[in-house]
Scaffold this motif. Sequence first.
Motif, PDB file in Angstrom:
ATOM      1  N   PHE A  63       9.024  26.125  61.383  1.00  0.00           N
ATOM      2  CA  PHE A  63       9.399  27.538  61.390  1.00  0.00           C
ATOM      3  C   PHE A  63      10.918  27.608  61.294  1.00  0.00           C
ATOM      4  CE2 PHE A  63       5.288  27.517  63.487  1.00  0.00           C
ATOM      5  CZ  PHE A  63       4.670  28.685  63.036  1.00  0.00           C
ATOM      6  N   GLY A  64      11.417  28.063  60.122  1.00  0.00           N
ATOM      7  CA  GLY A  64      12.853  28.152  59.907  1.00  0.00           C
ATOM      8  C   GLY A  64      13.284  29.575  59.650  1.00  0.00           C
ATOM      9  N   GLY A  65      14.590  29.762  59.529  1.00  0.00           N
ATOM     10  CA  GLY A  65      15.055  31.135  59.351  1.00  0.00           C
ATOM     11  C   GLY A  65      16.458  31.246  58.816  1.00  0.00           C
ATOM     12  N   THR A  96       7.652  22.286  64.474  1.00  0.00           N
ATOM     13  CA  THR A  96       9.021  22.577  64.913  1.00  0.00           C
ATOM     14  C   THR A  96       9.321  24.062  64.814  1.00  0.00           C
ATOM     15  OG1 THR A  96       9.774  20.404  64.121  1.00  0.00           O
ATOM     16  CG2 THR A  96      11.468  22.073  64.498  1.00  0.00           C
ATOM     17  N   LEU A  97      10.024  24.558  65.816  1.00  0.00           N
ATOM     18  CA  LEU A  97      10.510  25.931  65.818  1.00  0.00           C
ATOM     19  C   LEU A  97      12.027  25.911  65.928  1.00  0.00           C
ATOM     20  CD1 LEU A  97       9.462  29.087  66.314  1.00  0.00           C
ATOM     21  CD2 LEU A  97      10.427  28.623  68.574  1.00  0.00           C
ATOM     22  N   GLU A  98      12.717  26.558  64.981  1.00  0.00           N
ATOM     23  CA  GLU A  98      14.155  26.756  65.126  1.00  0.00           C
ATOM     24  C   GLU A  98      14.392  27.869  66.142  1.00  0.00           C
ATOM     25  OE1 GLU A  98      16.360  25.446  60.995  1.00  0.00           O
ATOM     26  OE2 GLU A  98      15.819  27.548  61.272  1.00  0.00           O
ATOM     27  N   ALA A  99      15.406  27.671  66.986  1.00  0.00           N
ATOM     28  CA  ALA A  99      15.695  28.671  68.009  1.00  0.00           C
ATOM     29  C   ALA A  99      17.190  28.853  68.174  1.00  0.00           C
ATOM     30  CB  ALA A  99      15.077  28.258  69.347  1.00  0.00           C
ATOM     31  N   ASN A 100      17.598  30.086  68.403  1.00  0.00           N
ATOM     32  CA  ASN A 100      18.984  30.404  68.718  1.00  0.00           C
ATOM     33  C   ASN A 100      19.117  30.454  70.242  1.00  0.00           C
ATOM     34  OD1 ASN A 100      21.417  31.842  69.310  1.00  0.00           O
ATOM     35  ND2 ASN A 100      21.418  32.664  67.229  1.00  0.00           N
ATOM     36  N   ILE A 117       3.762  24.661  69.569  1.00  0.00           N
ATOM     37  CA  ILE A 117       5.048  24.072  69.195  1.00  0.00           C
ATOM     38  C   ILE A 117       5.266  22.795  70.014  1.00  0.00           C
ATOM     39  CG2 ILE A 117       7.554  24.403  69.187  1.00  0.00           C
ATOM     40  CD1 ILE A 117       6.060  26.133  67.134  1.00  0.00           C
ATOM     41  N   ASN A 118       5.638  21.686  69.338  1.00  0.00           N
ATOM     42  CA  ASN A 118       5.913  20.449  70.077  1.00  0.00           C
ATOM     43  C   ASN A 118       7.295  19.863  69.763  1.00  0.00           C
ATOM     44  OD1 ASN A 118       5.493  19.244  67.524  1.00  0.00           O
ATOM     45  ND2 ASN A 118       3.391  18.655  68.021  1.00  0.00           N
ATOM     46  N   ARG A 119       8.082  20.606  68.988  1.00  0.00           N
ATOM     47  CA  ARG A 119       9.466  20.186  68.716  1.00  0.00           C
ATOM     48  C   ARG A 119      10.293  21.451  68.498  1.00  0.00           C
ATOM     49  NH1 ARG A 119      12.801  18.954  64.253  1.00  0.00           N
ATOM     50  NH2 ARG A 119      14.234  17.213  64.644  1.00  0.00           N
ATOM     51  N   VAL A 120      11.538  21.449  68.990  1.00  0.00           N
ATOM     52  CA  VAL A 120      12.420  22.611  68.858  1.00  0.00           C
ATOM     53  C   VAL A 120      13.747  22.154  68.284  1.00  0.00           C
ATOM     54  CG1 VAL A 120      13.734  24.358  70.144  1.00  0.00           C
ATOM     55  CG2 VAL A 120      11.328  23.925  70.716  1.00  0.00           C
ATOM     56  N   SER A 121      14.314  22.973  67.411  1.00  0.00           N
ATOM     57  CA  SER A 121      15.643  22.720  66.859  1.00  0.00           C
ATOM     58  C   SER A 121      16.563  23.846  67.302  1.00  0.00           C
ATOM     59  CB  SER A 121      15.596  22.639  65.334  1.00  0.00           C
ATOM     60  OG  SER A 121      16.874  22.354  64.804  1.00  0.00           O
ATOM     61  N   LEU A 122      17.536  23.520  68.142  1.00  0.00           N
ATOM     62  CA  LEU A 122      18.459  24.515  68.688  1.00  0.00           C
ATOM     63  C   LEU A 122      19.734  24.589  67.850  1.00  0.00           C
ATOM     64  CD1 LEU A 122      18.462  24.005  72.574  1.00  0.00           C
ATOM     65  CD2 LEU A 122      17.613  26.003  71.323  1.00  0.00           C
ATOM     66  N   ARG A 246      12.667  10.555  64.708  1.00  0.00           N
ATOM     67  CA  ARG A 246      13.065  11.117  63.414  1.00  0.00           C
ATOM     68  C   ARG A 246      12.209  12.339  63.111  1.00  0.00           C
ATOM     69  NH1 ARG A 246      13.922   5.967  59.268  1.00  0.00           N
ATOM     70  NH2 ARG A 246      15.506   4.888  60.514  1.00  0.00           N
ATOM     71  N   SER A 247      12.792  13.297  62.397  1.00  0.00           N
ATOM     72  CA  SER A 247      12.053  14.512  62.054  1.00  0.00           C
ATOM     73  C   SER A 247      11.044  14.200  60.943  1.00  0.00           C
ATOM     74  CB  SER A 247      13.019  15.599  61.573  1.00  0.00           C
ATOM     75  OG  SER A 247      12.311  16.661  60.969  1.00  0.00           O
ATOM     76  N   ARG A 248       9.764  14.313  61.272  1.00  0.00           N
ATOM     77  CA  ARG A 248       8.725  14.043  60.264  1.00  0.00           C
ATOM     78  C   ARG A 248       8.795  15.062  59.132  1.00  0.00           C
ATOM     79  NH1 ARG A 248       2.812  13.071  62.597  1.00  0.00           N
ATOM     80  NH2 ARG A 248       2.542  12.495  60.401  1.00  0.00           N
ATOM     81  N   HIS A 249       9.088  16.302  59.487  1.00  0.00           N
ATOM     82  CA  HIS A 249       9.110  17.350  58.466  1.00  0.00           C
ATOM     83  C   HIS A 249      10.240  17.123  57.467  1.00  0.00           C
ATOM     84  CE1 HIS A 249       7.976  21.339  56.947  1.00  0.00           C
ATOM     85  NE2 HIS A 249       9.268  21.484  56.694  1.00  0.00           N
ATOM     86  N   ASN A 250      11.442  16.884  57.975  1.00  0.00           N
ATOM     87  CA  ASN A 250      12.562  16.673  57.061  1.00  0.00           C
ATOM     88  C   ASN A 250      12.418  15.371  56.283  1.00  0.00           C
ATOM     89  OD1 ASN A 250      13.725  19.092  57.757  1.00  0.00           O
ATOM     90  ND2 ASN A 250      15.059  18.217  59.317  1.00  0.00           N
TER      91      ASN A 250
END
Length: 389
Positions: A63-65, A96-100, A117-122, A246-250
């Motif tokens: 989930f990106g934005g 993964t969820l991107e979060a501010n 969600i099991n991974r977060v990118s801040l 490592r990020s599986r998605h990227n």
Amino acid sequence: MTLPPLSLYVHMPWCVRKCPYCDFNSHAAPELVPQAQYIDALLEDLQNDLSAVQGRELTSIFFGGGTPSLFAPEQIGRLLEAVRRQIPFDSGIEITLEANPGTIEHGRFAGYRDAGINRVSLGAQTFNEEQLRLLGRIHGARDIERAVEELRQAGLDNFNLDLMYGLPAQNVAQALLDLEAALSLQPAHISQYQLTLEPGTVFYHRPPPLPDPDDCWQMQIECQEVLAARGYEQYEVSAYARPGRRSRHNLNYWEFGDYIGIGAGAHGKLSRLDEGEVIVRTTRVKQPREYMSRAADLRVSERRVVPAADVPFEFMLNSLRLIDGFDEHEFESRTGLPFATVSRTVAEAQRKGLFELDRPHHWRATPNGQRFLNDLQEMFLPEPEGAGA
């Protein structure tokens, strides 16, 4: 060509405020984000690419934005549940969820965890309060620390921190201080990239005073040394991870895997064996209001079969970002082309000191190739029509 792993990218287009350096498809959020309506549109949009699944499971969802953390956990969970009913999930799927850090309320991450969600990118970017203000961020350094505390309380220890260097008037010592602040929070993954002035952004039209390129290079080198000493392995140009994180998605992007892209302005890349072993690029309508108002089959604004002559460049545009590079069989299986298609260019890059054969049939960019990566990638551009030896 063989079918590569399949991922799903979900674009959430709203932010509290547009940052002056951002060139992503993001829009200032209305007073009330139409969450339910947008999730409905995403699920309708997914139908456009279900035929491209071709029997595969999803290995990752991102989930990106924008700022996906503007959406309630219940809406995220509703989407994930509906996707699972249509595409099977791999047993080890990464979601993964991107979060501010400035949009996270107490208990929110526990809700996202329960939703799947099991991974977060801040999006930390920096811990310097003045730099955060110059970058137009809505959070402060304490908000980053609080968000990490919330993550740990929710049991989400697999998280990434986004950091930037080369910030306005930044020096090497300040960049290292930022990195130390990030490392003190013990993230599983760090993405550290240089601030660049992208066309169409506020910074591009009114550039801030950026550091000298040599200073930026020194920031990169010294930060890489610190990260390596702390056990973070660099596996991509701007990505550093602890073992097993490592990020599986990227990685799927960089290894030229497939991904369905849904949401306003989302891009997708799909291998279609049912259409004659071709690679198809898709783009969705950019404006959120238009995206939601269109009929489901009209949300794809572009569907383009990648010409065979362009495929090697597209492969290298991704794979050469990986520190480990790629092997010849991987090139052939992902592109459907014989390695001989690029062998002459590879040999030329090797002569220039940009490429090396580090083990049989396996190629990677040299340190000099990584430094001049754009030049190396451009060597694989197709020759203009009419050009000849």
